[in-house]
Write an enzyme that holds these catalytic residues in place. Structure first.
Site, PDB file in Angstrom:
ATOM      1  N   SER A 120     -80.421  72.577  13.814  1.00  0.00           N
ATOM      2  CA  SER A 120     -81.943  72.401  13.572  1.00  0.00           C
ATOM      3  C   SER A 120     -82.647  73.842  13.914  1.00  0.00           C
ATOM      4  O   SER A 120     -83.713  73.890  13.387  1.00  0.00           O
ATOM      5  CB  SER A 120     -82.440  71.076  14.162  1.00  0.00           C
ATOM      6  N   HIS A 141     -79.436  72.463   6.296  1.00  0.00           N
ATOM      7  CA  HIS A 141     -79.981  71.608   7.412  1.00  0.00           C
ATOM      8  C   HIS A 141     -80.730  70.323   6.670  1.00  0.00           C
ATOM      9  O   HIS A 141     -81.700  70.536   5.963  1.00  0.00           O
ATOM     10  CB  HIS A 141     -81.146  72.537   8.127  1.00  0.00           C
ATOM     11  N   GLU A 153     -82.813  72.430   3.985  1.00  0.00           N
ATOM     12  CA  GLU A 153     -83.170  73.837   4.073  1.00  0.00           C
ATOM     13  C   GLU A 153     -81.759  74.733   3.854  1.00  0.00           C
ATOM     14  O   GLU A 153     -80.906  74.282   4.451  1.00  0.00           O
ATOM     15  CB  GLU A 153     -83.733  74.154   5.485  1.00  0.00           C
ATOM     16  N   ASN A 192     -88.726  72.945  11.229  1.00  0.00           N
ATOM     17  CA  ASN A 192     -88.829  73.071  12.835  1.00  0.00           C
ATOM     18  C   ASN A 192     -89.638  74.025  13.616  1.00  0.00           C
ATOM     19  O   ASN A 192     -90.172  73.667  14.592  1.00  0.00           O
ATOM     20  CB  ASN A 192     -87.396  72.943  13.413  1.00  0.00           C
TER      21      ASN A 192
HETATM   22  N1  CAA Z   1     -80.600  54.218   2.348  1.00  0.00           N
HETATM   23  C1  CAA Z   1     -81.478  54.426   1.281  1.00  0.00           C
HETATM   24  N2  CAA Z   1     -82.838  54.313   1.231  1.00  0.00           N
HETATM   25  C2  CAA Z   1     -83.374  53.756   2.151  1.00  0.00           C
HETATM   26  C3  CAA Z   1     -82.552  53.277   3.380  1.00  0.00           C
HETATM   27  C4  CAA Z   1     -81.259  53.713   3.581  1.00  0.00           C
HETATM   28  N3  CAA Z   1     -80.552  53.626   4.576  1.00  0.00           N
HETATM   29  N4  CAA Z   1     -83.424  53.008   4.243  1.00  0.00           N
HETATM   30  C5  CAA Z   1     -84.734  53.107   3.705  1.00  0.00           C
HETATM   31  N5  CAA Z   1     -84.719  53.460   2.528  1.00  0.00           N
HETATM   32  C6  CAA Z   1     -85.679  53.669   1.594  1.00  0.00           C
HETATM   33  C7  CAA Z   1     -86.480  52.582   1.276  1.00  0.00           C
HETATM   34  O1  CAA Z   1     -85.891  51.800   0.264  1.00  0.00           O
HETATM   35  C8  CAA Z   1     -88.026  53.297   1.003  1.00  0.00           C
HETATM   36  O2  CAA Z   1     -87.835  53.784  -0.529  1.00  0.00           O
HETATM   37  P1  CAA Z   1     -88.954  53.736  -1.209  1.00  0.00           P
HETATM   38  O3  CAA Z   1     -90.033  54.438  -0.647  1.00  0.00           O
HETATM   39  O4  CAA Z   1     -88.394  54.015  -2.777  1.00  0.00           O
HETATM   40  O5  CAA Z   1     -89.526  52.163  -1.541  1.00  0.00           O
HETATM   41  C9  CAA Z   1     -88.024  54.495   1.771  1.00  0.00           C
HETATM   42  O6  CAA Z   1     -86.700  54.725   2.148  1.00  0.00           O
HETATM   43  C10 CAA Z   1     -88.855  54.210   3.238  1.00  0.00           C
HETATM   44  O7  CAA Z   1     -88.192  52.977   3.656  1.00  0.00           O
HETATM   45  P2  CAA Z   1     -89.137  51.948   4.562  1.00  0.00           P
HETATM   46  O8  CAA Z   1     -90.420  51.762   3.903  1.00  0.00           O
HETATM   47  O9  CAA Z   1     -88.477  50.712   4.633  1.00  0.00           O
HETATM   48  O10 CAA Z   1     -89.366  52.469   5.985  1.00  0.00           O
HETATM   49  P3  CAA Z   1     -88.329  52.481   7.048  1.00  0.00           P
HETATM   50  O11 CAA Z   1     -89.195  52.050   7.957  1.00  0.00           O
HETATM   51  O12 CAA Z   1     -87.066  52.178   6.809  1.00  0.00           O
HETATM   52  O13 CAA Z   1     -88.024  54.157   7.141  1.00  0.00           O
HETATM   53  C11 CAA Z   1     -88.887  56.412   7.364  1.00  0.00           C
HETATM   54  C12 CAA Z   1     -89.352  54.760   7.389  1.00  0.00           C
HETATM   55  C13 CAA Z   1     -88.056  56.695   6.172  1.00  0.00           C
HETATM   56  C14 CAA Z   1     -87.988  56.855   8.591  1.00  0.00           C
HETATM   57  C15 CAA Z   1     -90.290  56.936   7.423  1.00  0.00           C
HETATM   58  O14 CAA Z   1     -91.150  56.533   8.312  1.00  0.00           O
HETATM   59  C16 CAA Z   1     -90.250  58.293   7.446  1.00  0.00           C
HETATM   60  O15 CAA Z   1     -90.236  58.980   6.570  1.00  0.00           O
HETATM   61  N6  CAA Z   1     -90.584  58.965   8.702  1.00  0.00           N
HETATM   62  C17 CAA Z   1     -90.656  60.286   9.027  1.00  0.00           C
HETATM   63  C18 CAA Z   1     -89.013  60.904   9.184  1.00  0.00           C
HETATM   64  C19 CAA Z   1     -89.126  62.412   9.352  1.00  0.00           C
HETATM   65  O16 CAA Z   1     -90.212  62.992   9.457  1.00  0.00           O
HETATM   66  N7  CAA Z   1     -88.064  63.062   9.266  1.00  0.00           N
HETATM   67  C20 CAA Z   1     -87.911  64.147   9.796  1.00  0.00           C
HETATM   68  C21 CAA Z   1     -87.417  64.516  11.127  1.00  0.00           C
HETATM   69  S1  CAA Z   1     -87.248  66.122  11.539  1.00  0.00           S
HETATM   70  C22 CAA Z   1     -85.521  66.406  11.095  1.00  0.00           C
HETATM   71  O17 CAA Z   1     -84.621  65.682  11.047  1.00  0.00           O
HETATM   72  C23 CAA Z   1     -84.968  67.752  11.389  1.00  0.00           C
HETATM   73  C24 CAA Z   1     -84.519  68.093  12.810  1.00  0.00           C
HETATM   74  O18 CAA Z   1     -83.895  69.012  12.781  1.00  0.00           O
HETATM   75  C25 CAA Z   1     -85.170  67.760  14.088  1.00  0.00           C
END
Ligand code: CAA
Length: 284
Positions: A120, A141, A153, A192
């Site tokens: 990351s 990434h 990325e 990040n």
């Molecule tokens: N497989 C496929 N699709 C899925 C899934 C899975 N396992 N789980 C959920 N989905 C889909 C859902 O069907 C939904 O799709 P639509 O919008 O087309 O309907 C979508 O994903 C969202 O799902 P939910 O509404 O049910 O919400 P959730 O509670 O399951 O998940 C979340 C929510 C996707 C995590 C959302 O809250 C989110 O995007 N949060 C922010 C995440 C973020 O910022 N991530 C980046 C972190 S930084 C990082 O990773 C980098 C690093 O290096 C630190």
């Protein structure tokens, strides 16, 4: 080169998600873990996510079974000899990652193979320099949860060949169906470099008694339309990963905004890592 034979090193939060994305894209995937227990946990993680995809109507049962059928787990890195693309997603420890790249360099026989890291925030060039083929090493990434987040990325080091960058970019877009963006090999790349100081600021706000975690999160969800607030997001990313990313960015840039908050270090010391350990700032 048409990439068919892939591997992922590590099946934690990110490794499992990346392996799932590759398998769902029709690729042959070997997942390398350090022991059978870790392999079983990685497999369970992927099964759970695929079950959720079926539940959400994103996948049918046949596609789920086919994806699982394309995944093979091993503890022997020697089995990666014929791979065309290997994505390292081990824990965020520079020495561990360097030694994995040195091992991959020895075992992967195809001179056209691409060796990638999902780090990351760590410098890609250091992993590249652990191999005899630095021009074939780059950062790829993904974002958590990898099966859901569309962004990847592509991080080129000062030695990455343009042809490697271009073929991985095309692969990510055309085969994986993700949105690639190009980043330089700078601390935190693009996302990040912005996200980690933000998460650290939110934790400092909590640490100072400025506001409750619920109100900090509600503020960014309701006020800025973020899907989740920063405290909950830190828990989801993993507090250990947040800490290592902050340390790595702070070490190189000295940016005070990326300085790891003491509370974050203490929580990691205490094994409170967020969703993956069942307890972070919130309980799961
Ligand atoms: N497989 C496929 N699709 C899925 C899934 C899975 N396992 N789980 C959920 N989905 C889909 C859902 O069907 C939904 O799709 P639509 O919008 O087309 O309907 C979508 O994903 C969202 O799902 P939910 O509404 O049910 O919400 P959730 O509670 O399951 O998940 C979340 C929510 C996707 C995590 C959302 O809250 C989110 O995007 N949060 C922010 C995440 C973020 O910022 N991530 C980046 C972190 S930084 C990082 O990773 C980098 C690093 O290096 C630190």
């Amino acid at each position: 080169m048409s990439i068919q034979r892939t591997a992922v090193i590590g099946s934690g939060l990110m490794g499992a998600g990346i392996a799932e994305v590759l398998a769902k894209s029709g690729l042959d995937v070997i997942v390398r873990e350090i022991n059978d227990e870790a392999s079983a946990a990685g497999r369970a993680r992927i099964e759970k996510s695929l079950a959720r995809a079926v539940e959400k109507g994103k996948l049918d049962a046949q596609a789920r079974d086919e994806a699982m059928g394309r995944l093979r787990f091993t503890t022997d890195i020697g089995e990666l000899a014929d791979r065309q693309l290997v994505i390292e997603a081990a824990s965020e420890n520079e020495d561990i990652k360097k030694s994995i790249f040195a091992e991959l360099d020895k075992v992967v026989t195809d001179p056209d193979a691409i060796l990638a890291s999902n780090t990351s925030s760590m410098p890609i060039i250091r992993f590249a320099q652990s191999t005899s083929r630095p021009e074939r090493v780059l950062g790829v990434h993904f974002f958590n949860p990898a099966p859901v987040q569309p962004l990847v990325e592509i991080v080129s080091s000062v030695l990455t060949a343009d042809s490697v960058r271009d073929s991985v970019t095309e692969f990510v877009a055309e085969v994986l169906g993700k949105n690639p963006i190009q980043a330089q090999d700078r601390p935190g790349f693009i996302v990040n470099a912005l996200l980690i100081p933000y998460l650290c600021s939110a934790i400092r706000m909590l640490e100072a008694g400025f506001a409750t975690k619920e109100d900090i999160d509600a503020g960014m969800v309701g006020g800025c339309a973020h899907p989740m607030g920063p405290i909950k997001l830190a828990d989801m990313v993993g507090l250990d990963t947040c800490l290592y990313a902050a340390e790595s960015i702070y070490r190189e840039t000295g940016d005070p905004a990326a300085k790891p908050p003491v509370l974050l270090s203490r929580m990691v010391d205490g094994g409170l890592l967020g969703v993956k350990s069942g307890r972070g700032f919130y309980e799961y």
